[in-house]
Design a protein around this motif. Structure first.
Motif, PDB file in Angstrom:
ATOM      1  N   PRO A  90       7.895 -12.139  33.097  1.00  0.00           N
ATOM      2  CA  PRO A  90       8.805 -13.246  32.725  1.00  0.00           C
ATOM      3  C   PRO A  90       8.892 -14.445  33.773  1.00  0.00           C
ATOM      4  CG  PRO A  90       9.566 -11.298  33.706  1.00  0.00           C
ATOM      5  CD  PRO A  90       8.014 -11.052  33.753  1.00  0.00           C
ATOM      6  N   VAL A  91       8.395 -14.252  34.892  1.00  0.00           N
ATOM      7  CA  VAL A  91       8.595 -15.296  35.940  1.00  0.00           C
ATOM      8  C   VAL A  91       8.365 -16.800  35.261  1.00  0.00           C
ATOM      9  CG1 VAL A  91       7.783 -16.214  37.880  1.00  0.00           C
ATOM     10  CG2 VAL A  91       7.842 -13.896  37.787  1.00  0.00           C
ATOM     11  N   ALA A  92       7.264 -16.817  34.410  1.00  0.00           N
ATOM     12  CA  ALA A  92       6.712 -18.114  33.590  1.00  0.00           C
ATOM     13  C   ALA A  92       7.918 -18.501  32.969  1.00  0.00           C
ATOM     14  CB  ALA A  92       5.330 -17.846  32.751  1.00  0.00           C
ATOM     15  N   ASP A  93       8.899 -17.799  32.518  1.00  0.00           N
ATOM     16  CA  ASP A  93      10.080 -18.382  31.783  1.00  0.00           C
ATOM     17  C   ASP A  93      11.070 -19.055  32.495  1.00  0.00           C
ATOM     18  OD1 ASP A  93       8.943 -17.036  29.402  1.00  0.00           O
ATOM     19  OD2 ASP A  93      10.107 -15.345  29.672  1.00  0.00           O
ATOM     20  N   LEU A  94      10.868 -18.932  33.968  1.00  0.00           N
ATOM     21  CA  LEU A  94      11.548 -19.624  34.656  1.00  0.00           C
ATOM     22  C   LEU A  94      11.456 -21.091  34.502  1.00  0.00           C
ATOM     23  CD1 LEU A  94      11.811 -17.587  38.058  1.00  0.00           C
ATOM     24  CD2 LEU A  94      13.302 -17.481  35.975  1.00  0.00           C
ATOM     25  N   THR A  95      12.645 -21.961  34.716  1.00  0.00           N
ATOM     26  CA  THR A  95      12.582 -23.392  34.709  1.00  0.00           C
ATOM     27  C   THR A  95      12.149 -23.813  35.951  1.00  0.00           C
ATOM     28  OG1 THR A  95      14.912 -23.741  35.242  1.00  0.00           O
ATOM     29  CG2 THR A  95      14.364 -23.499  32.791  1.00  0.00           C
ATOM     30  N   PRO A  96      11.796 -25.097  36.056  1.00  0.00           N
ATOM     31  CA  PRO A  96      11.320 -25.491  37.518  1.00  0.00           C
ATOM     32  C   PRO A  96      12.578 -25.437  38.505  1.00  0.00           C
ATOM     33  CG  PRO A  96      10.472 -26.905  35.987  1.00  0.00           C
ATOM     34  CD  PRO A  96      11.408 -26.062  35.246  1.00  0.00           C
ATOM     35  N   ARG A  97      13.929 -25.646  37.967  1.00  0.00           N
ATOM     36  CA  ARG A  97      15.071 -25.586  38.835  1.00  0.00           C
ATOM     37  C   ARG A  97      15.353 -24.376  39.040  1.00  0.00           C
ATOM     38  NH1 ARG A  97      17.232 -29.090  42.025  1.00  0.00           N
ATOM     39  NH2 ARG A  97      17.924 -30.561  40.522  1.00  0.00           N
ATOM     40  N   GLU A  98      15.093 -23.377  38.152  1.00  0.00           N
ATOM     41  CA  GLU A  98      15.365 -22.043  38.669  1.00  0.00           C
ATOM     42  C   GLU A  98      14.502 -21.272  39.501  1.00  0.00           C
ATOM     43  OE1 GLU A  98      17.180 -20.983  34.178  1.00  0.00           O
ATOM     44  OE2 GLU A  98      15.274 -20.340  34.625  1.00  0.00           O
ATOM     45  N   ARG A  99      13.305 -21.967  39.629  1.00  0.00           N
ATOM     46  CA  ARG A  99      12.245 -21.484  40.591  1.00  0.00           C
ATOM     47  C   ARG A  99      12.428 -22.179  41.920  1.00  0.00           C
ATOM     48  NH1 ARG A  99       6.890 -20.396  39.147  1.00  0.00           N
ATOM     49  NH2 ARG A  99       6.692 -20.025  36.768  1.00  0.00           N
ATOM     50  N   GLU A 100      13.066 -23.318  42.109  1.00  0.00           N
ATOM     51  CA  GLU A 100      13.712 -23.953  43.152  1.00  0.00           C
ATOM     52  C   GLU A 100      14.954 -22.984  43.811  1.00  0.00           C
ATOM     53  OE1 GLU A 100      12.936 -28.596  43.088  1.00  0.00           O
ATOM     54  OE2 GLU A 100      14.741 -27.776  41.971  1.00  0.00           O
ATOM     55  N   VAL A 101      15.752 -22.487  42.955  1.00  0.00           N
ATOM     56  CA  VAL A 101      16.894 -21.839  43.405  1.00  0.00           C
ATOM     57  C   VAL A 101      16.425 -20.218  44.024  1.00  0.00           C
ATOM     58  CG1 VAL A 101      18.916 -20.452  42.560  1.00  0.00           C
ATOM     59  CG2 VAL A 101      18.595 -23.018  41.785  1.00  0.00           C
ATOM     60  N   LEU A 102      15.351 -19.849  43.136  1.00  0.00           N
ATOM     61  CA  LEU A 102      15.109 -18.738  43.651  1.00  0.00           C
ATOM     62  C   LEU A 102      14.092 -18.609  45.021  1.00  0.00           C
ATOM     63  CD1 LEU A 102      13.833 -15.570  42.989  1.00  0.00           C
ATOM     64  CD2 LEU A 102      12.054 -16.273  41.669  1.00  0.00           C
ATOM     65  N   ALA A 103      13.271 -19.678  45.064  1.00  0.00           N
ATOM     66  CA  ALA A 103      12.819 -20.010  46.495  1.00  0.00           C
ATOM     67  C   ALA A 103      14.000 -20.033  47.442  1.00  0.00           C
ATOM     68  CB  ALA A 103      11.816 -21.148  46.392  1.00  0.00           C
ATOM     69  N   LEU A 104      14.686 -20.691  47.372  1.00  0.00           N
ATOM     70  CA  LEU A 104      15.962 -20.719  48.185  1.00  0.00           C
ATOM     71  C   LEU A 104      16.691 -19.542  48.662  1.00  0.00           C
ATOM     72  CD1 LEU A 104      17.193 -24.343  47.537  1.00  0.00           C
ATOM     73  CD2 LEU A 104      16.143 -23.701  49.540  1.00  0.00           C
ATOM     74  N   MET A 105      17.022 -18.601  47.385  1.00  0.00           N
ATOM     75  CA  MET A 105      17.630 -17.266  47.477  1.00  0.00           C
ATOM     76  C   MET A 105      16.743 -16.343  48.522  1.00  0.00           C
ATOM     77  SD  MET A 105      18.589 -16.793  43.688  1.00  0.00           S
ATOM     78  CE  MET A 105      18.608 -15.012  43.698  1.00  0.00           C
ATOM     79  N   ALA A 106      15.354 -16.551  48.100  1.00  0.00           N
ATOM     80  CA  ALA A 106      14.469 -15.724  49.173  1.00  0.00           C
ATOM     81  C   ALA A 106      14.257 -16.171  50.457  1.00  0.00           C
ATOM     82  CB  ALA A 106      12.902 -16.017  48.521  1.00  0.00           C
ATOM     83  N   GLU A 107      14.771 -17.303  51.041  1.00  0.00           N
ATOM     84  CA  GLU A 107      14.817 -17.830  52.211  1.00  0.00           C
ATOM     85  C   GLU A 107      16.122 -17.540  52.843  1.00  0.00           C
ATOM     86  OE1 GLU A 107      13.882 -22.181  52.828  1.00  0.00           O
ATOM     87  OE2 GLU A 107      12.949 -22.102  51.227  1.00  0.00           O
ATOM     88  N   GLY A 108      16.887 -16.902  51.995  1.00  0.00           N
ATOM     89  CA  GLY A 108      18.151 -16.219  52.773  1.00  0.00           C
ATOM     90  C   GLY A 108      19.432 -17.213  52.310  1.00  0.00           C
TER      91      GLY A 108
ATOM     92  N   ALA B  22      23.834 -27.574  48.380  1.00  0.00           N
ATOM     93  CA  ALA B  22      23.740 -28.726  49.136  1.00  0.00           C
ATOM     94  C   ALA B  22      22.418 -29.197  49.145  1.00  0.00           C
ATOM     95  CB  ALA B  22      24.276 -28.420  50.837  1.00  0.00           C
ATOM     96  N   ARG B  23      21.381 -28.198  49.232  1.00  0.00           N
ATOM     97  CA  ARG B  23      20.054 -28.555  49.388  1.00  0.00           C
ATOM     98  C   ARG B  23      19.422 -29.386  47.938  1.00  0.00           C
ATOM     99  NH1 ARG B  23      17.076 -25.131  52.956  1.00  0.00           N
ATOM    100  NH2 ARG B  23      15.172 -25.740  52.165  1.00  0.00           N
ATOM    101  N   LEU B  24      19.918 -28.602  46.935  1.00  0.00           N
ATOM    102  CA  LEU B  24      19.497 -29.172  45.602  1.00  0.00           C
ATOM    103  C   LEU B  24      20.315 -30.293  45.099  1.00  0.00           C
ATOM    104  CD1 LEU B  24      18.180 -25.918  43.963  1.00  0.00           C
ATOM    105  CD2 LEU B  24      16.949 -27.579  45.352  1.00  0.00           C
ATOM    106  N   VAL B  25      21.440 -30.610  45.674  1.00  0.00           N
ATOM    107  CA  VAL B  25      22.482 -31.531  45.479  1.00  0.00           C
ATOM    108  C   VAL B  25      23.063 -31.075  44.075  1.00  0.00           C
ATOM    109  CG1 VAL B  25      22.953 -34.270  45.302  1.00  0.00           C
ATOM    110  CG2 VAL B  25      20.954 -33.300  46.488  1.00  0.00           C
ATOM    111  N   ILE B  26      23.468 -30.159  43.863  1.00  0.00           N
ATOM    112  CA  ILE B  26      24.028 -29.822  42.520  1.00  0.00           C
ATOM    113  C   ILE B  26      25.380 -28.932  42.786  1.00  0.00           C
ATOM    114  CG2 ILE B  26      22.041 -29.466  41.234  1.00  0.00           C
ATOM    115  CD1 ILE B  26      21.867 -26.371  41.631  1.00  0.00           C
ATOM    116  N   THR B  27      26.221 -28.684  41.891  1.00  0.00           N
ATOM    117  CA  THR B  27      27.610 -27.872  41.977  1.00  0.00           C
ATOM    118  C   THR B  27      27.262 -26.390  42.267  1.00  0.00           C
ATOM    119  OG1 THR B  27      27.949 -27.353  39.857  1.00  0.00           O
ATOM    120  CG2 THR B  27      28.548 -29.773  40.431  1.00  0.00           C
ATOM    121  N   ASP B  28      28.477 -26.107  42.880  1.00  0.00           N
ATOM    122  CA  ASP B  28      28.381 -24.322  43.077  1.00  0.00           C
ATOM    123  C   ASP B  28      28.146 -23.798  41.859  1.00  0.00           C
ATOM    124  OD1 ASP B  28      28.495 -24.841  45.843  1.00  0.00           O
ATOM    125  OD2 ASP B  28      30.609 -24.434  46.191  1.00  0.00           O
TER     126      ASP B  28
END
Length: 223
Positions: A146-164, A172-178
């Motif tokens: 199911p990873v392929a179902d993630l949108t590019p933005r969701e992949r970016e969020v997932l990567a930042l989550m994994a960084e802690g 702030a990093r993605l310049v979007i709202t909470d």
């Protein structure tokens, strides 16, 4: 913060010791091989450890194996692994127990002193820190449903989550709202078949465990 280092390269180990001492840390011991590291951990019970993936005598996986063994002997022992290259298997093994207090960084990150020390403190506090390059390769390796179902933005969020990163940092990093971050995280967990409950670093461990241990679609732990 008491630190035990396992690094056979004298130049790097000395540099780490000087850097950490300057930042107010106490380097309790510097080991040059796996047995020395395990003995130092048992003796000093450090707040956090730094371990090179490859140690003598074969310079293959002695370091990371020692780190995994140390965490079995001392549950919850914080370990920050340093590697010259991305070792996908070992990155997955480190987080597979679902406990936190783990990190995996490429050695290039040490030169960014502020980021490195911040990462070390997060690991010492029980957080999870994964190098963006590691996350990128894990995502690429498992880029199928199911990873392929993630949108590019969701992949970016997932990567930042994994960084802690927390929600505010991601926003702030993605310049979007909470609110947008919260929605993306909910979508990520839903698409990966994991609980969307926001549980801090445990959400990172759940995602990484899924990516590293359940590539066929069987959901990992949802702690």
């Amino acid at each position: 913060m008491r630190v035990v280092i396992a690094e056979d390269n004298v130049l790097l180990s000395s540099g780490l010791e000087l850097l950490l001492t300057a930042k107010g840390c106490h380097v309790a011991a510097v080991a040059k091989d796996a047995p020395g590291f395990l003995a130092a951990v048992a003796e000093h019970r450090p707040d956090v450890t730094i371990v090179d993936v490859r140690l003598p005598p074969t310079f293959r996986d002695e370091g990371v194996r020692a780190a995994i063994l140390a965490r079995r002997r001392h549950p919850g022992l914080p370990v920050l692994v340093l590697s010259q290259y991305v070792e996908q298997q070992y990155a997955g093994e480190l987080v597979s127990d679902g406990r936190g207090g783990v990190g995996y960084l490429l050695k290039d990150r040490v030169g960014r002193v502020g980021e490195f020390v911040d990462a070390l403190r997060r690991v010492a506090d029980g957080g999870t820190v994964m190098d963006p390059e590691v996350i990128g390769q894990l995502l690429t390796r498992h880029a199928r449903d199911p990873v392929a179902d993630l949108t590019p933005r969701e992949r970016e969020v997932l990567a930042l989550m994994a960084e802690g990163a927390d929600n505010t940092t991601i926003a702030a990093r993605l310049v979007i709202t909470d609110n947008a971050v919260h929605k993306h995280i909910g979508n990520v967990f839903a698409k990966l078949g994991l609980s969307p409950a926001d549980s801090g670093h445990r959400r990172v461990l759940a995602v990484l465990t899924y990516l590293g241990r359940h590539p066929t679609g069987e959901a990992g732990p949802t702690r």
